[in-house]
Motif scaffolding. Structure first.
Motif, PDB file in Angstrom:
ATOM      1  N   VAL A  22       7.513   9.264 -19.094  1.00 16.12           N
ATOM      2  CA  VAL A  22       8.683   9.410 -19.399  1.00 16.12           C
ATOM      3  C   VAL A  22       9.242  10.187 -18.481  1.00 16.12           C
ATOM      4  CG1 VAL A  22       8.222   8.361 -21.838  1.00 16.12           C
ATOM      5  CG2 VAL A  22       8.159  10.565 -21.623  1.00 16.12           C
ATOM      6  N   GLU A  23      11.020   9.507 -18.962  1.00 14.89           N
ATOM      7  CA  GLU A  23      11.719  11.153 -18.517  1.00 14.89           C
ATOM      8  C   GLU A  23      11.986  12.173 -18.966  1.00 14.89           C
ATOM      9  OE1 GLU A  23      16.795  10.603 -17.462  1.00 14.89           O
ATOM     10  OE2 GLU A  23      16.050   8.460 -17.685  1.00 14.89           O
ATOM     11  N   LYS A  24      12.584  12.968 -18.688  1.00 17.95           N
ATOM     12  CA  LYS A  24      12.664  14.446 -19.562  1.00 17.95           C
ATOM     13  C   LYS A  24      13.405  14.821 -20.591  1.00 17.95           C
ATOM     14  CE  LYS A  24      12.829  19.104 -19.378  1.00 17.95           C
ATOM     15  NZ  LYS A  24      11.801  19.467 -19.851  1.00 17.95           N
ATOM     16  N   ASN A  25      13.683  14.415 -21.942  1.00 13.97           N
ATOM     17  CA  ASN A  25      14.702  14.396 -22.878  1.00 13.97           C
ATOM     18  C   ASN A  25      14.488  15.530 -24.244  1.00 13.97           C
ATOM     19  OD1 ASN A  25      16.056  13.146 -25.198  1.00 13.97           O
ATOM     20  ND2 ASN A  25      16.502  11.433 -23.531  1.00 13.97           N
ATOM     21  N   ASP A  26      15.470  16.440 -23.417  1.00 13.54           N
ATOM     22  CA  ASP A  26      14.729  17.502 -25.030  1.00 13.54           C
ATOM     23  C   ASP A  26      15.253  16.960 -26.338  1.00 13.54           C
ATOM     24  OD1 ASP A  26      13.773  19.107 -23.840  1.00 13.54           O
ATOM     25  OD2 ASP A  26      15.996  20.248 -22.527  1.00 13.54           O
ATOM     26  N   GLN A  27      15.904  15.696 -26.165  1.00 11.63           N
ATOM     27  CA  GLN A  27      16.680  15.175 -28.083  1.00 11.63           C
ATOM     28  C   GLN A  27      15.595  14.778 -28.109  1.00 11.63           C
ATOM     29  OE1 GLN A  27      18.985  16.344 -29.669  1.00 11.63           O
ATOM     30  NE2 GLN A  27      18.066  15.042 -31.217  1.00 11.63           N
ATOM     31  N   LYS A  28      14.780  13.595 -27.829  1.00 11.33           N
ATOM     32  CA  LYS A  28      14.150  12.511 -28.054  1.00 11.33           C
ATOM     33  C   LYS A  28      12.821  13.438 -28.167  1.00 11.33           C
ATOM     34  CE  LYS A  28      14.901   8.320 -25.918  1.00 11.33           C
ATOM     35  NZ  LYS A  28      14.801   6.973 -24.788  1.00 11.33           N
ATOM     36  N   ALA A  29      11.988  14.320 -27.493  1.00 13.14           N
ATOM     37  CA  ALA A  29      11.218  15.159 -27.875  1.00 13.14           C
ATOM     38  C   ALA A  29      11.550  16.238 -29.159  1.00 13.14           C
ATOM     39  CB  ALA A  29      11.381  16.521 -26.504  1.00 13.14           C
ATOM     40  N   PHE A  30      12.667  16.946 -29.117  1.00 11.68           N
ATOM     41  CA  PHE A  30      12.793  17.171 -31.000  1.00 11.68           C
ATOM     42  C   PHE A  30      12.973  16.333 -31.533  1.00 11.68           C
ATOM     43  CE2 PHE A  30      16.454  17.462 -33.616  1.00 11.68           C
ATOM     44  CZ  PHE A  30      16.129  18.577 -34.678  1.00 11.68           C
ATOM     45  N   GLU A  31      13.452  14.765 -31.452  1.00 11.61           N
ATOM     46  CA  GLU A  31      12.519  13.821 -32.845  1.00 11.61           C
ATOM     47  C   GLU A  31      11.343  13.743 -33.301  1.00 11.61           C
ATOM     48  OE1 GLU A  31      15.504  10.516 -31.408  1.00 11.61           O
ATOM     49  OE2 GLU A  31      17.208  11.686 -31.433  1.00 11.61           O
TER      50      GLU A  31
END
Length: 318
Positions: A172-181
């Motif tokens: 997936v595209e790196k995404n710190d916000q989605k990782a956090f969620e």
């Protein structure tokens, strides 16, 4: 033979319900023999859930003599009717060679069918195999897809693993916000690795503002579940007064828990506290013990500290 079993001889659903009554003693005394009789009749009439249950009984030896081949036979009958749990169980039995000759290819096919039919454990297992390339070609994109399916059904470990993919940009595209969620969902569902990761995220401000109180909260929750890294971090925060009032006695307690668990940085830190008498009664012998434990595990700082103890004869021969 119980007369109720005879009267319901051609009604599979009612036979299964009657079996449950006898098995668990609902409105009658527990009668395992009558329960098994009802389940067998329902299974012979083609009822998938009865076949699935008998598959479990024979595979595990519950209520009956252990008979793994017969357990596999009933499990496959239910699986062929689309029972996703039985499809997962058939996959596991084929993978392990339990009651049937080991067959990884057939195991994989049943696992995929179970996952496609919405079985969350199968979805997680499928994703895990794909992520790690276990017996199949590694595919992070497909792994992310199946973790997502399982995560949406509340599987905490899948939520954590999906968060890791978003954090690292695998599949997936790196995404710190989605990782956090996803870390947050997994943490709230009790996943200790996600709880520890949330502590790191709040401590370092990855995708969220730095919040040491929240970091301390999640480290503490993970620490209470036995996560050694979090125990060490809770100790550090108590020692430094970050996110919680400074308390070196509590810090020493948490260093001690992590040290006993084999966390080498905690062993070294505990050695420092005993050497300096900070939060604990000063004891060069105890300090030397913990320095030695950490030094033997490869901690260079502990090796330096142990050298100093020898140089001054503190707790060891000069």
């Amino acid at each position: 033979m119980d007369k109720n079993v005879i009267l319901l001889e051609n009604n599979a659903e009612k036979l299964f319900e009657l079996g449950r009554f006898f098995e668990h003693g609902f409105g009658t005394k527990i009668d395992t023999d009558s329960a098994l009789m009802a389940y067998r009749k329902a299974a012979n009439l083609g009822l998938a859930k009865a076949q699935s249950l008998l598959g479990y009984f024979y595979s595990s030896g519950k209520h009956v003599e252990l008979n793994e081949p017969l357990g596999f036979e009933f499990t496959v009958k239910a699986a062929e009717q689309g029972c996703s749990v039985s499809q997962l169980n058939a996959s596991l039995m084929l993978y392990l060679g339990k009651g049937v000759e080991q067959d990884y290819e057939a195991a994989w096919l049943w696992l995929v069918k179970s996952a496609e039919n919405g079985q969350e454990k199968a979805q997680f297992n499928l994703a895990n195999f794909l992520e790690n390339g276990s017996g199949v070609e590694q595919d992070f994109v497909l792994a992310a897809k199946w973790y997502f399916e399982a995560a949406n059904q509340g599987v905490a470990e899948a939520q954590h693993n999906l968060a890791m993919l978003y954090q690292n940009g695998y599949g997936v595209e790196k995404n710190d916000q989605k990782a956090f969620e996803w870390f947050q969902k997994a943490a709230e569902n009790g996943n200790v690795l996600a709880q520890a990761s949330l502590g790191n995220i709040y401590s370092m401000g990855i995708g969220v503002p730095v919040d040491e109180s929240q970091a301390f909260k999640w480290y503490s929750i993970a620490a209470l579940q036995g996560n050694l890294t979090s125990q060490f971090n809770v100790a550090l925060m108590h020692e430094d007064g970050r996110g919680t009032p400074k308390n070196t006695q509590i810090a020493a307690m948490w260093y001690g828990r992590a040290a006993v668990g084999g966390f080498i940085e905690a062993q070294n830190s505990l050695g420092v506290m005993y050497e300096e008498g900070d939060g604990v009664e000063q004891s060069f012998n105890t300090a030397a013990y913990w320095y030695k434990e950490a030094a033997m595990a490869g901690c260079t700082q502990a090796q330096t500290n142990m050298g100093r103890m020898h140089r001054f004869g503190r707790g060891v021969k000069k």
